[in-house]
Write an enzyme that holds these catalytic residues in place. Structure first.
Site, short mmCIF file in Angstrom:
data_model
loop_
_atom_site.label_atom_id
_atom_site.label_comp_id
_atom_site.label_asym_id
_atom_site.label_seq_id
_atom_site.Cartn_x
_atom_site.Cartn_y
_atom_site.Cartn_z
N LYS A 17 40.51 -2.88 30.48
CA LYS A 17 41.41 -1.74 30.22
C LYS A 17 41.00 -0.54 31.05
O LYS A 17 41.82 0.06 31.76
CB LYS A 17 41.36 -1.38 28.72
CG LYS A 17 41.86 0.02 28.37
CD LYS A 17 41.92 0.22 26.90
CE LYS A 17 40.94 1.16 26.26
NZ LYS A 17 40.75 2.49 26.79
N ASN A 18 39.72 -0.19 30.98
CA ASN A 18 39.28 1.05 31.62
C ASN A 18 39.27 0.96 33.15
O ASN A 18 39.25 2.01 33.82
CB ASN A 18 37.88 1.45 31.10
CG ASN A 18 37.94 1.93 29.66
OD1 ASN A 18 39.02 2.01 29.08
ND2 ASN A 18 36.79 2.24 29.08
N CYS A 77 41.75 8.10 21.38
CA CYS A 77 41.19 7.87 20.06
C CYS A 77 40.55 9.15 19.52
O CYS A 77 40.00 9.93 20.28
CB CYS A 77 40.11 6.80 20.14
SG CYS A 77 40.78 5.15 20.04
N ARG A 107 36.90 15.79 22.83
CA ARG A 107 37.47 15.30 24.10
C ARG A 107 38.20 16.38 24.89
O ARG A 107 39.41 16.31 25.13
CB ARG A 107 38.36 14.09 23.84
CG ARG A 107 37.63 13.01 23.07
CD ARG A 107 38.35 11.72 23.06
NE ARG A 107 38.02 10.91 24.23
CZ ARG A 107 38.34 9.64 24.35
NH1 ARG A 107 39.02 9.05 23.43
NH2 ARG A 107 38.01 8.97 25.42
N ASP A 150 31.18 2.74 23.59
CA ASP A 150 32.28 1.89 23.13
C ASP A 150 31.80 0.67 22.33
O ASP A 150 32.62 0.02 21.69
CB ASP A 150 33.13 1.42 24.33
CG ASP A 150 34.02 2.53 24.85
OD1 ASP A 150 34.13 3.58 24.19
OD2 ASP A 150 34.63 2.35 25.93
N ARG A 203 45.29 -1.44 21.41
CA ARG A 203 45.17 -0.59 22.60
C ARG A 203 44.19 -1.18 23.60
O ARG A 203 44.30 -0.91 24.80
CB ARG A 203 44.66 0.81 22.21
CG ARG A 203 45.68 1.67 21.49
CD ARG A 203 45.18 3.09 21.39
NE ARG A 203 44.60 3.48 22.66
CZ ARG A 203 43.58 4.29 22.82
NH1 ARG A 203 43.01 4.84 21.78
NH2 ARG A 203 43.12 4.58 24.02
C1 UD1 Z 1 36.08 6.96 29.12
C2 UD1 Z 1 36.53 5.62 28.58
C3 UD1 Z 1 36.07 5.45 27.15
C4 UD1 Z 1 34.57 5.66 27.04
C5 UD1 Z 1 34.14 6.98 27.69
C6 UD1 Z 1 32.63 7.15 27.77
C7 UD1 Z 1 38.59 5.19 29.81
C8 UD1 Z 1 40.09 5.07 29.77
N1 UD1 Z 1 37.98 5.56 28.66
O1 UD1 Z 1 36.69 7.97 28.31
O2 UD1 Z 1 36.40 4.12 26.75
O3 UD1 Z 1 34.20 5.70 25.68
O4 UD1 Z 1 34.65 7.06 29.03
O5 UD1 Z 1 32.07 6.08 28.43
O6 UD1 Z 1 37.96 4.92 30.81
N2 UD1 Z 1 33.83 15.85 28.54
C9 UD1 Z 1 33.85 17.23 28.62
N3 UD1 Z 1 34.83 17.81 29.38
C10 UD1 Z 1 35.75 17.09 30.07
C11 UD1 Z 1 35.71 15.69 29.99
C12 UD1 Z 1 34.73 15.08 29.21
O7 UD1 Z 1 33.02 17.91 28.01
O8 UD1 Z 1 36.59 17.68 30.76
C13 UD1 Z 1 32.80 15.19 27.70
C14 UD1 Z 1 33.40 14.43 26.52
O9 UD1 Z 1 33.67 15.27 25.43
C15 UD1 Z 1 32.32 13.42 26.23
C16 UD1 Z 1 31.72 13.13 27.62
O10 UD1 Z 1 32.16 14.18 28.46
O11 UD1 Z 1 31.32 14.02 25.42
C17 UD1 Z 1 32.14 11.81 28.20
O12 UD1 Z 1 33.56 11.70 28.15
P1 UD1 Z 1 34.38 10.96 29.29
O13 UD1 Z 1 33.43 10.10 30.09
O14 UD1 Z 1 35.22 11.93 30.00
O15 UD1 Z 1 35.30 9.99 28.43
P2 UD1 Z 1 36.73 9.49 28.82
O16 UD1 Z 1 36.90 9.47 30.30
O17 UD1 Z 1 37.75 10.18 27.99
#
Ligand code: UD1
Length: 418
Positions: free
Chosen positions: A22-23, A116, A121, A306, A399
């Site tokens: 998926k990712n 989720c 986030r 995850d 999902r």
């Molecule tokens: C992706 C994955 C998800 C996985 C996560 C962490 C996809 C579609 N989803 O989610 O399955 O659980 O990586 O491996 O690939 N953060 C900030 N500011 C931002 C963005 C992120 O502070 O602008 C923080 C988040 O709150 C979190 C950390 O960074 O604490 C990691 O999040 P991130 O790697 O961005 O997760 P996703 O990309 O949403």
């Protein structure tokens, strides 16, 4: 699918093929709008997040169609920059289209992305980096409106938080931007590497692939290509942990074992044996699960957030106390309550730490999934519980898992959905 019914107490035996990731699939599908040619993305999982991404691509003007397990995208005519509200709600990966649309159309309009409910986030890293690259954002009627009137340009970006989504979003913006973009502190998850390899195959110029410092030379004309999505390491990890929890011996066909070191190390310390083979990954659970003292989630290559809920579930059957610490998301212990109701001995120390004491015998109950991976963890709890477990809220599980019931049935579990 409304609910999953599991009759626990059967050990797992047999083999199952692991579907595409998926990712990895989602950002690659978003990347197809960066070329005017046709792209074919093979081994895409048939999961609701992918269906939603296709809806979005359609709404932007792409022609998309399934061909076997592949998706053909014709992005010759991406006329729209405004994403439809209904397709976005609940899908965080709509964010990838932000960088790609700013690159292609110099404009994007979208809702705040969902995903989720596992934490705050935020999207500050995405927005600030895109601003550095020349985009300007404003909020209108609760929507994010971004514009890059002069087009995007390269920038030097420094992050001290590892964000998978922000890294992918900025890569997508940077390949179309004029000049060089350097991302210091890029996420190193295998899915980021796959996005880079896809873009390289399209004619992009990216150095440092697989490292935390990426250098993207933008503005190269990209062409359509054929790319195969790798097998899903999180789905494979879920079934490794399910086998540990329920006992037995399984073959996970096509499992990307080289990207699963941390989960295999955990399995090994809990007494399991595994073997990487040409056709996949063999896992043999021990007679009695050994406990581990602690488990901490961290960015790749460490233990993935995850798989934390599924590991927590397996830990209820292991000897001794285990401290589990979640360092990525703030609200990722939502399975603790339902597992306790099923008889698990779990003490929550604070928002980021729990102690699981085992072994406990779980009892079947009616429980509710409230997020994707926690939902899968409840299904695994059903495999080890006495009697019947009914997991509601299955739309969350859909999902990310093509058909968790079919997969576990192939491994001998007594499970069905209604
Ligand atoms: C992706 C994955 C998800 C996985 C996560 C962490 C996809 C579609 N989803 O989610 O399955 O659980 O990586 O491996 O690939 N953060 C900030 N500011 C931002 C963005 C992120 O502070 O602008 C923080 C988040 O709150 C979190 C950390 O960074 O604490 C990691 O999040 P991130 O790697 O961005 O997760 P996703 O990309 O949403």
């Amino acid at each position: 699918m409304e609910a999953i019914h599991v009759h626990g107490g059967v050990s797992l035996q047999g083999s199952v093929r692991i579907h595409g990731s998926k990712n990895a699939a989602l950002p690659i599908l978003a990347a197809t709008i960066l070329t005017k040619d046709e792209s074919i993305i093979s081994n895409c999982p048939r999961i609701s997040d992918v269906y939603q991404m296709l809806q979005l691509l359609n709404a932007l003007g792409c022609k998309v169609c399934w061909e076997g397990n592949g998706i053909r995208v014709d992005a010759g005519n991406v006329t729209q920059s405004k994403m439809p509200t209904e397709a976005i709600t609940g899908m965080r990966s709509s964010l990838f289209l932000m960088g790609a649309l700013l690159g292609r159309n110099r404009e994007v309009v979208m809702e705040y992305p969902g995903g989720c409910v596992i934490g705050k986030r935020p999207i500050d890293l995405h927005l600030k980096a895109l601003e550095q690259m020349g985009a300007v954002f404003e909020e209108k009627e609760g929507r994010i409106c971004g514009k890059a009137p002069e087009g995007l340009h390269g920038a030097e970006i420094y992050w001290n938080i590892s964000s998978v989504g922000a890294t992918e979003n900025i890569i997508l913006a940077a390949v179309t931007a004029q000049g060089k973009t350097k991302i210091h502190g890029a996420a190193r998850e295998p899915e980021v590497e796959h996005l880079c390899r896809y873009l390289l195959a399209c004619g992009g110029d990216i150095e440092g692939v697989g490292t935390d410092c990426l250098c993207i030379s933008g503005g190269k004309a990209l062409r359509g290509t054929h790319y195969t999505v790798p097998a899903d390491r999180i789905v494979a990890g879920t079934y490794v942990l399910a086998c540990l929890a329920a006992g037995g011996c399984v073959l996970l066909e096509e499992a990307p074992a080289q990207q699963m070191t941390s989960v295999l190390e955990l399995a090994s310390s809990m007494g399991a044996e595994y073997q990487k083979a040409a056709n996949g990954l063999y896992v043999q659970a021990p007679e009695r699960l050994q406990g581990v003292r602690e488990l901490i989630t961290l960015p790749y290559p460490d233990f993935p957030t995850d798989l934390q809920s599924v590991a927590l579930t397996a830990m209820t059957g292991a000897d001794g106390e285990c401290l589990i610490e979640e360092t990525i998301f703030e609200n990722r212990f939502r399975v603790v309550e339902p597992l306790r109701e099923m008889g698990a001995d779990i003490r929550q120390l604070d928002a980021a730490r729990v102690i699981v004491r085992g072994p406990t015998r779980l009892e079947g109950r009616e429980v509710e999934a409230v997020e994707l991976r926690g939902g899968a963890a409840l299904v695994v709890a059903g495999l080890i519980a006495e009697g019947e477990t009914v997991v509601r809220g299955c739309r969350y599980i859909d999902r990310g898992y093509e058909n968790i019931c079919r997969d576990l049935r192939e491994l001998g579990a007594r499970i069905y959905s209604v």
